[in-house]
Design an enzyme around this catalytic site. Structure first.
Site, mmCIF file in Angstrom:
data_model
loop_
_atom_site.group_PDB
_atom_site.id
_atom_site.type_symbol
_atom_site.label_atom_id
_atom_site.label_comp_id
_atom_site.label_asym_id
_atom_site.label_seq_id
_atom_site.Cartn_x
_atom_site.Cartn_y
_atom_site.Cartn_z
ATOM 1 N N TRP B 321 34.130 32.144 30.852
ATOM 2 C CA TRP B 321 34.353 33.576 31.292
ATOM 3 C C TRP B 321 34.400 33.521 32.969
ATOM 4 O O TRP B 321 35.312 34.249 33.511
ATOM 5 C CB TRP B 321 33.140 34.514 30.831
ATOM 6 C CG TRP B 321 33.551 36.008 31.254
ATOM 7 C CD1 TRP B 321 34.105 36.840 30.509
ATOM 8 C CD2 TRP B 321 32.984 36.566 32.368
ATOM 9 N NE1 TRP B 321 34.147 37.971 31.327
ATOM 10 C CE2 TRP B 321 33.458 37.902 32.536
ATOM 11 C CE3 TRP B 321 32.277 35.976 33.484
ATOM 12 C CZ2 TRP B 321 33.162 38.637 33.654
ATOM 13 C CZ3 TRP B 321 31.907 36.889 34.682
ATOM 14 C CH2 TRP B 321 32.424 38.451 34.513
ATOM 15 N N HIS B 322 33.436 32.488 33.306
ATOM 16 C CA HIS B 322 33.507 32.661 34.601
ATOM 17 C C HIS B 322 34.845 31.984 35.569
ATOM 18 O O HIS B 322 35.175 32.095 36.874
ATOM 19 C CB HIS B 322 32.440 31.858 35.379
ATOM 20 C CG HIS B 322 31.087 32.363 35.216
ATOM 21 N ND1 HIS B 322 30.404 32.839 33.937
ATOM 22 C CD2 HIS B 322 30.495 33.372 35.924
ATOM 23 C CE1 HIS B 322 29.404 33.494 34.189
ATOM 24 N NE2 HIS B 322 29.473 34.111 35.388
ATOM 25 N N GLY B 323 35.659 31.444 34.760
ATOM 26 C CA GLY B 323 36.899 30.654 35.366
ATOM 27 C C GLY B 323 37.443 29.780 34.264
ATOM 28 O O GLY B 323 36.607 29.066 33.615
#
Lengths: 376, 468
Positions: B321-323
């Site tokens: 989700w963070h990248g």
């Protein structure tokens, strides 16, 4: 009571937010920032297509930033706060000892290939036209005044680059480290600007002529002080009121010869390499040769058949005036702006000697030099 | 638009506040929606269509789910829900993970599909999660569908939390969307919170960020262990002040308009374990994954093997989700493994250890995690980790970074542990005297002033034409 108190607080906050835009609304926009040496963004043009592409918004942000009231004040305050917090680097400039501002040159910002290409291009120039070529790379203050840097501050080791230049270049090379090693009393670099001082340029000149077999001593020149309120490019990045101003000196030979100068292929003619009116402006270093030009030609009263080409950057501006008694004509080319065929130019001017004088940083980082020479 | 910009602070915010408070109550959600759309389209005007689609899509899905449930047609509600979730994940997947997928396919199969190179729509990871929580909650019978498209649009697009959270679940905001009472006290609290966030971002995060930028730009192999650790600590603090500062600004703005957003950070560096770290870090995301992924998968009630699998699924998703990059996946799995280990084996041991050791472990785990997080080039990240544990302890530049950065690092580290929080609680408990009020006002004003120096100072960039 509590409600009133809170209301007062809210009012203060809203005031803080709206005061600045109101000031901006009712004061005229500024067009040029002398400190930053650039034009400031103006009110953006509105159109639907610029809105859709987002250009309008981008320009709007730049406009608000550039026209914000008291920009210099906020910036100076930020510098003071950074120094207060212990930091010694502001906007890419180290805050050194004795008021010296020294430009940061990051170790990872060294492109060995480009340096090799630049040197090779200069070598080829000398070989192909079989003329003597001299090279004077001027290290930045970070090397010569290393002891003035904040202790342990990361900095590219310019000795590496100079060693490479010494190995790859076969012409007359002036190593300024030796020249400057004994000089502890006079100022070699400005405190507030990235350039070398006139005195440092004079030492380099004497050394160079010495290597060519002439004996010229700094003592042959007399000096005068032009100004003592020069605040240069590095000051512009820091803006702290604690930065110290510099003096600018001028060194001249007694009874220096006659010469005439033609700037930019004869666009303007002048009898002087100096522009005293620049001393009234912010960038006082432009006193020398009136700043940078794509091309300028100096015709002297010397008749010795020597025609010199100087490939240079702004470091050469306070150096070139020393040459007026050594050459018949001196052709100064700034590779950044010179957009013609250099070969044709050299043919036309009967060039038979060449000097490359620029900062080591440009020799390592700029493509303009090898681009110009390789295009021949 | 970002909060820490001249255009937001001195053009957008005052205009919106003025408009909002001049308008009668019935129009205020509409004003907020309009303002949010302007805010959103500022950076990437075209992508507003994606958000509008997402909004209308789940607005309709919500109504359909509720109607199906009222009619007792659970299967149909389920079908709509699946459609909603898939729709959101497709949008997110296409924009955020499309190129990542293409590049890996190319590398794996030797194909030559051209990556799309689309810029990521701002806030897409946040608003898709928000709208998904809406339809899922409805399907579960929690809350009622929103009938007003304006109110629903305001929920999705609400500019304070649109760009970087907190992730607000619809059920937490529903009541306030319908009715809220703005008050000067609340507004002032919000302003104070906003300025605190602004200060954290502009002064702390950006200065720490410069230190990290300097250290991480060097070849990791050339770094001494001491410098590498200073860099890692600077980055750990930078990311905390950056992100929590942004959340503070969001929560503060919410209060100015009468909303109560959930807290997103609770002094994460006070944690005594990786699990606790994640209960204190980006709490709204942790809650989301627990509510909508971990528990539906069976959580920890289906035996050890299943718990382990569930944890790993949740944490690889959290990482990604963070990248869209492998290092984020590794980072997620790293925390998954630590948390699994704690759950199954050593949490009990940790409980018995002296608190100081627990704190040390928690911090150590977080800082190492941030190094994995920081380098998308995992080879470089590994070299950096190696530099932290090998080579000379002290390099020439270590002294420089210590002298010039340690005061800031220490100050930020102490503040992040929340020493003033305890003080503040005592202060909050006390009847607020005029003196205290003035002191707070002064502090806020001072922080605003300093933030402004850093904001304007950053736009100041002298152009030097001397290079050739």
């Amino acid at each position: 009571m509590k409600k009133i108190r809170a209301l007062a607080g809210v009012l203060l906050f809203v005031l803080a937010l709206s005061a600045f835009p109101l000031v901006m609304l009712f004061t005229p926009d500024r067009s040029f920032s002398e400190n930053e040496n650039r034009y400031l963004s103006q009110k953006p043009q509105f159109s639907v297509s610029r809105l859709m592409s987002g250009e309008f918004m981008e320009d709007m942000e730049k406009y608000l930033d550039d026209q914000f009231p008291l920009r210099n004040f906020w910036t100076a305050a930020k510098s003071e706060l950074l120094l207060l917090s212990g930091s010694r680097e502001i906007n890419g400039v180290y805050w050194g000892a004795e008021g010296y501002l020294i430009e940061r040159w990051a170790p990872e910002n060294f492109d060995e290939t480009l340096l090799r290409e630049n040197i090779a291009a200069v070598e080829t120039l000398g070989e192909s036209r079989s003329m003597p070529v001299s090279l004077i790379p001027v290290p930045t203050a970070g090397l010569i005044l290393e002891e003035k840097l904040p202790e342990g501050a990361p900095m590219f080791d310019q000795d590496l680059a100079l060693a490479l230049v010494g190995k790859e270049f076969s012409g007359c090379l002036v190593d300024l480290r030796e020249v400057y090693s004994g000089e502890h009393t006079r100022q070699l670099y400005y405190r507030s600007d990235h350039h070398w001082t006139s005195y440092a340029a004079l030492l380099a000149y004497c050394q160079w002529r010495g290597q060519l077999g002439e004996n010229i001593r700094p003592g042959d020149f007399y000096s005068s002080t032009l100004t003592d309120s020069f605040r240069g490019s590095l000051y512009s990045k820091v803006l702290s009121p604690r930065c110290r101003a510099d003096g600018i000196e001028l060194y001249e030979r007694p009874g220096g010869g006659e010469y005439s100068v033609s700037y930019h292929f004869g666009k303007t003619e002048s009898a002087s390499l100096y522009a005293p009116e620049r001393l009234e402006e912010k960038d006082k270093y432009r006193f020398f040769m009136d700043g940078n030009h794509p091309e300028l030609t100096i015709s002297t009263s010397v008749k010795n058949g020597k025609h010199l080409l100087v490939l240079k950057d702004s470091f050469a501006n306070c150096f070139i005036p020393f040459l007026t008694e050594d050459y018949e004509t001196i052709h100064v080319v700034d590779p950044r702006y010179f957009k013609q065929s250099l070969a044709d130019y050299m043919d036309e001017k009967n060039i038979n000697e060449c000097l490359v004088l620029c900062s080591l940083q440009n020799l390592c980082q700029s493509e303009a030099l090898c681009a110009l020479l390789d295009s021949q | 638009m970002v909060f820490s910009s001249t255009v937001f602070l001195f053009a957008f915010l005052p205009s919106v506040l003025l408009l909002y408070y001049l308008c009668p109550r019935q129009l205020r959600n509409g004003i907020l929606l309009l303002a949010s759309l302007v805010f959103y389209s500022w950076g990437e005007p075209v992508y507003i269509l994606v958000m509008l689609f997402s909004t209308v899509f789940d607005y309709i899905n919500g109504l359909l789910i509720e109607r199906a449930l009222v009619q007792g047609r659970r299967g149909r509600a389920r079908a709509v829900l699946i459609c909603s979730v898939c729709g959101n994940l497709l949008i997110l997947g296409f924009f955020k993970y499309g190129d990542f997928l293409v590049k890996n396919l190319n590398a794996l199969l030797g194909t030559a599909i051209t990556p799309l190179d689309l810029p990521l729509p701002i806030g897409i990871s946040f608003y898709t999660f928000q709208t998904m929580s809406y339809t899922i909650d409805l399907y579960r019978g929690q809350g009622r569908a929103q009938r007003s498209l304006v109110d629903f649009g305001a929920f999705v697009a609400l500019f304070p939390q649109l760009v970087a959270g907190p992730i607000v679940r619809y059920q937490n905001i529903e009541a306030r969307l319908r009715f809220r009472r703005e008050s000067p006290e609340c507004f002032l609290q919000g302003a104070e919170r906003f300025i605190r966030g602004l200060f954290k971002k502009l002064v702390f995060a950006n200065s720490l960020g410069l230190m990290w930028e300097r250290i991480s730009a060097a070849e990791p192999i050339s770094l001494s262990a001491g410098t590498a650790w200073l860099g890692a600590l600077a980055f750990s603090l930078q990311i905390y002040y950056d992100f929590s500062g942004y959340s503070d600004m969001a929560i503060g703005l919410g209060k100015m308009f009468g909303f109560d957003f959930p807290e997103n950070f609770d002094h994460p560096y006070r944690a005594k374990s990786a699990s606790e770290f994640w209960r204190r870090w980006h709490m709204s995301l942790g809650t989301w994954f627990r509510e909508y992924v971990y528990i539906p998968l069976g959580g920890s009630r289906r035996g050890r093997g299943r718990t382990a699998l569930n944890l790993m699924i949740v944490w690889s998703l959290t990482g990604l989700w963070h990248g869209a990059s492998w290092n984020f996946l590794v980072w997620g799995l790293y925390f998954g493994l630590l948390i699994l280990g704690e759950k199954l084996f050593f949490q009990r041991l940790l409980d018995r250890l002296p608190a100081a050791l627990g704190h040390f472990y928690g911090l150590f785990a977080a800082v190492l995690g941030w190094v994995i997080f920081a380098f998308e080039d995992m080879g470089r990240g590994a070299e950096y980790l190696l530099a932290m544990f090998s080579g000379p302890l002290f390099g020439a530049d270590t002294g420089y970074y210590l002298r010039t950065g340690l005061p800031l690092l220490l100050f930020c580290a102490l503040l992040s542990l929340g020493l003033p929080e305890r003080l503040r609680r005592r202060l909050d408990g006390a009847e607020e005297s005029g003196l205290l009020f003035s002191a707070r006002l002064l502090l806020g004003g001072g922080m605003f002033f300093v933030s402004l120096c850093f904001l304007i100072g950053a736009s100041y960039n002298p152009f030097l034409y001397f290079r050739f």
